[in-house]
Design an enzyme around this catalytic site. Structure first.
Site, mmCIF file in Angstrom:
data_model
loop_
_atom_site.group_PDB
_atom_site.id
_atom_site.type_symbol
_atom_site.label_atom_id
_atom_site.label_comp_id
_atom_site.label_asym_id
_atom_site.label_seq_id
_atom_site.Cartn_x
_atom_site.Cartn_y
_atom_site.Cartn_z
ATOM 1 N N GLU A 184 0.814 -1.229 0.000
ATOM 2 C CA GLU A 184 0.000 0.000 0.000
ATOM 3 C C GLU A 184 0.843 1.273 0.000
ATOM 4 O O GLU A 184 0.584 2.196 0.765
ATOM 5 C CB GLU A 184 -0.965 -0.018 1.204
ATOM 6 C CG GLU A 184 -1.855 -1.251 1.223
ATOM 7 C CD GLU A 184 -2.762 -1.333 2.448
ATOM 8 O OE1 GLU A 184 -2.616 -0.495 3.363
ATOM 9 O OE2 GLU A 184 -3.609 -2.241 2.494
ATOM 10 N N ASN A 227 2.024 -5.070 -3.209
ATOM 11 C CA ASN A 227 0.669 -5.523 -2.864
ATOM 12 C C ASN A 227 -0.171 -4.295 -2.505
ATOM 13 O O ASN A 227 0.303 -3.406 -1.787
ATOM 14 C CB ASN A 227 0.780 -6.473 -1.654
ATOM 15 C CG ASN A 227 -0.514 -7.142 -1.275
ATOM 16 O OD1 ASN A 227 -1.159 -7.776 -2.118
ATOM 17 N ND2 ASN A 227 -0.906 -7.032 -0.015
ATOM 18 N N HIS A 263 -10.187 -6.563 -1.874
ATOM 19 C CA HIS A 263 -11.223 -6.318 -0.863
ATOM 20 C C HIS A 263 -12.394 -5.641 -1.555
ATOM 21 O O HIS A 263 -12.447 -4.421 -1.691
ATOM 22 C CB HIS A 263 -10.662 -5.448 0.267
ATOM 23 C CG HIS A 263 -9.617 -6.147 1.079
ATOM 24 N ND1 HIS A 263 -9.909 -7.258 1.847
ATOM 25 C CD2 HIS A 263 -8.288 -5.925 1.214
ATOM 26 C CE1 HIS A 263 -8.796 -7.671 2.443
ATOM 27 N NE2 HIS A 263 -7.800 -6.884 2.073
ATOM 28 N N GLU A 292 -5.853 -11.122 -0.994
ATOM 29 C CA GLU A 292 -6.695 -10.862 0.183
ATOM 30 C C GLU A 292 -8.171 -10.778 -0.196
ATOM 31 O O GLU A 292 -8.909 -9.918 0.304
ATOM 32 C CB GLU A 292 -6.266 -9.547 0.853
ATOM 33 C CG GLU A 292 -4.791 -9.502 1.229
ATOM 34 C CD GLU A 292 -4.379 -8.227 1.953
ATOM 35 O OE1 GLU A 292 -5.250 -7.465 2.420
ATOM 36 O OE2 GLU A 292 -3.158 -7.986 2.048
ATOM 37 N N ASP A 294 -11.941 -10.757 -0.413
ATOM 38 C CA ASP A 294 -13.226 -10.948 0.269
ATOM 39 C C ASP A 294 -14.248 -10.035 -0.406
ATOM 40 O O ASP A 294 -13.884 -9.089 -1.090
ATOM 41 C CB ASP A 294 -13.161 -10.758 1.807
ATOM 42 C CG ASP A 294 -12.494 -9.484 2.276
ATOM 43 O OD1 ASP A 294 -12.370 -8.522 1.484
ATOM 44 O OD2 ASP A 294 -12.097 -9.437 3.462
HETATM 45 C C1 XIL Z 1 -6.218 -6.470 8.398
HETATM 46 C C2 XIL Z 1 -6.423 -7.670 9.291
HETATM 47 O O1 XIL Z 1 -7.326 -8.556 8.666
HETATM 48 C C3 XIL Z 1 -6.958 -7.250 10.638
HETATM 49 O O2 XIL Z 1 -6.967 -8.353 11.532
HETATM 50 C C4 XIL Z 1 -6.143 -6.118 11.223
HETATM 51 O O3 XIL Z 1 -6.740 -5.663 12.430
HETATM 52 C C5 XIL Z 1 -5.996 -4.983 10.231
HETATM 53 O O4 XIL Z 1 -5.458 -5.471 9.015
HETATM 54 N N1 XIL Z 1 -4.860 -4.762 3.753
HETATM 55 C C6 XIL Z 1 -3.842 -5.531 4.231
HETATM 56 C C7 XIL Z 1 -4.099 -6.432 5.381
HETATM 57 O O5 XIL Z 1 -2.752 -5.574 3.635
HETATM 58 O O6 XIL Z 1 -2.934 -6.604 6.166
HETATM 59 C C8 XIL Z 1 -5.222 -5.933 6.237
HETATM 60 O O7 XIL Z 1 -5.485 -6.907 7.247
HETATM 61 C C9 XIL Z 1 -6.442 -5.658 5.401
HETATM 62 C C10 XIL Z 1 -6.163 -4.626 4.356
#
Ligand code: XIL
Length: 381
Positions: A184, A227, A263, A292, A294
């Site tokens: 990020e 990422n 996400h 990641e 979802d």
């Molecule tokens: C999130 C985790 O799922 C949580 O448990 C934590 O409190 C905050 O981070 N982008 C990322 C991940 O790269 O590391 C993040 O994970 C979600 C967004």
């Protein structure tokens, strides 16, 4: 693998069966697939995601722990929830520590590392024949107070980052397949985070290349990734990565991959040019990955059940995301940010949204799970 993948796109249909009792599905984690290119000829039906996946394609999950879990009323999920742990081993061929390798967790004090939970994940992965994605080394978020509020000179900060990368990557050398080296680093407009990212703010943009170099020295076999979220589509943010990666490759910096977090929210629609976006990074010679995924949705109240239409839309998003990755050569790693709503970060961070994963809190499979299973199976038949 490339041609095989290409020819199979769009074959999978959206499965509609909803609740399957997971407990009825037996089998050891690393179930051998039948001989032959597909196994389908013998009438073999995959029962888990990892069984269904084409050879060389890994399907992963985040391993719950740390972060928001520390504030929840349940015990630390991965070590304590036997059913959860069983499914991590049985369903997935890759694991990503959700928080256990982040700075605040693994390096809580300047002279203290907390390796045990990360060690346990890496050991579990080895025992279950799984890959590991390391997450993450250079990020603006979830850094320890000693670092963010410390009074370090630029030279000291540089040494701190170098030591951390050398120590953490070196500890797991040979056991981590992909590292999210930089996480990020751009904002949504495609500008480098020069304010909130301590490394870029204090050391300048050149620190990014150094982070990749140090990680590569510590583990020459790991694939090193950028990422981020909101980079699924072609746009200012992904364009910024595209330009930066080209520059770094021209400079000989060991950058090997670009990954999209994924996400998604049904509020914002499906990122239509995902495949084309992954493809342009692949065309630069990079690996790509989904790290990641979802798919959250609006719920009338916390914990409320989604409607069948919402679940069908969610399944469609999961399926299309998977199809896009399968279609791109070098997109061989596809990770869900958790697989059960029991441990999802979504309701904590997006309070009016939820039901983002492929299983309910009781580990019942949603249509999204069935869609992934069918799509993977179609891609290997
Ligand atoms: C999130 C985790 O799922 C949580 O448990 C934590 O409190 C905050 O981070 N982008 C990322 C991940 O790269 O590391 C993040 O994970 C979600 C967004």
């Amino acid at each position: 693998m490339h041609n095989l993948k290409k020819s199979l796109l769009g074959v999978a249909t959206l499965a509609t069966a909803f609740v399957l009792p997971v407990g009825l599905l037996g089998g050891a984690p690393a179930v051998a697939k039948p001989d032959g290119p597909s196994g389908a000829a013998a009438g073999w039906q995959p029962k888990t995601l990892r069984q269904a996946a084409p050879d060389g394609f890994v399907i992963g999950t985040a391993v719950a722990g740390g972060g928001h879990h520390l504030d929840m009323p349940y015990p630390d999920p991965f070590p304590n929830d036997r059913r959860y742990r069983h499914l991590v081993g049985k369903e997935f061929s890759s694991v990503s520590p959700e928080n256990q390798m982040k700075w605040e967790f693994i390096h809580p004090e300047q002279d203290t590392y907390n390796f045990a939970p990360a060690d346990a994940i890496v050991k579990f992965a080895r025992q279950h024949g799984q890959q590991v994605r390391g997450h993450t080394l250079l990020w603006h978020s979830q850094n320890p107070a000693w670092l963010e509020q410390g009074d370090f000179t630029a030279e000291e900060l540089r040494a701190i980052l170098r030591d951390h990368i050398t120590t953490v990557v070196g500890r797991y050398a040979g056991q981590i397949d992909q590292w999210d080296v930089a996480n990020e680093i751009f904002d949504d407009a495609g500008n480098l985070r020069t304010t909130d990212n301590i490394w870029i703010r204090e050391l300048g943009a050149g620190i990014i290349a150094d982070a990749f170099r140090w990680a590569h020295e510590a583990d020459p076999d790991a694939l090193l990734f950028f990422n981020d979220y909101n980079v699924e589509s072609i746009g200012p943010k992904s364009n910024a990565y595209y330009a930066l990666v080209q520059q770094l490759l021209a400079d000989g910096v060991p950058v090997h991959g670009f990954s999209v977090q994924g996400h998604l929210s049904t509020r914002y629609g499906f990122p239509g040019d995902l495949q084309a976006n992954l493809q342009r990074f692949s065309d630069l010679g990079l690996s790509t990955a989904v790290t990641e995924l979802d798919v959250r949705m609006d719920l009338p109240a916390a914990g409320a059940s989604p409607t069948p239409a919402q679940l069908a839309q969610q399944a469609d998003y999961y399926q299309r995301f998977l199809e896009a990755c399968l279609a791109v050569e070098g997109c061989d790693s596809f990770t869900l940010w958790g697989f059960t709503d029991k441990y999802s970060w979504v309701p904590v961070f997006f309070p009016t949204e939820g039901s983002a994963t492929v299983m309910t809190e009781d580990f019942e499979r949603k249509p999204a799970y069935d869609a992934l299973l069918a799509t993977l199976a179609a891609a290997r038949s």
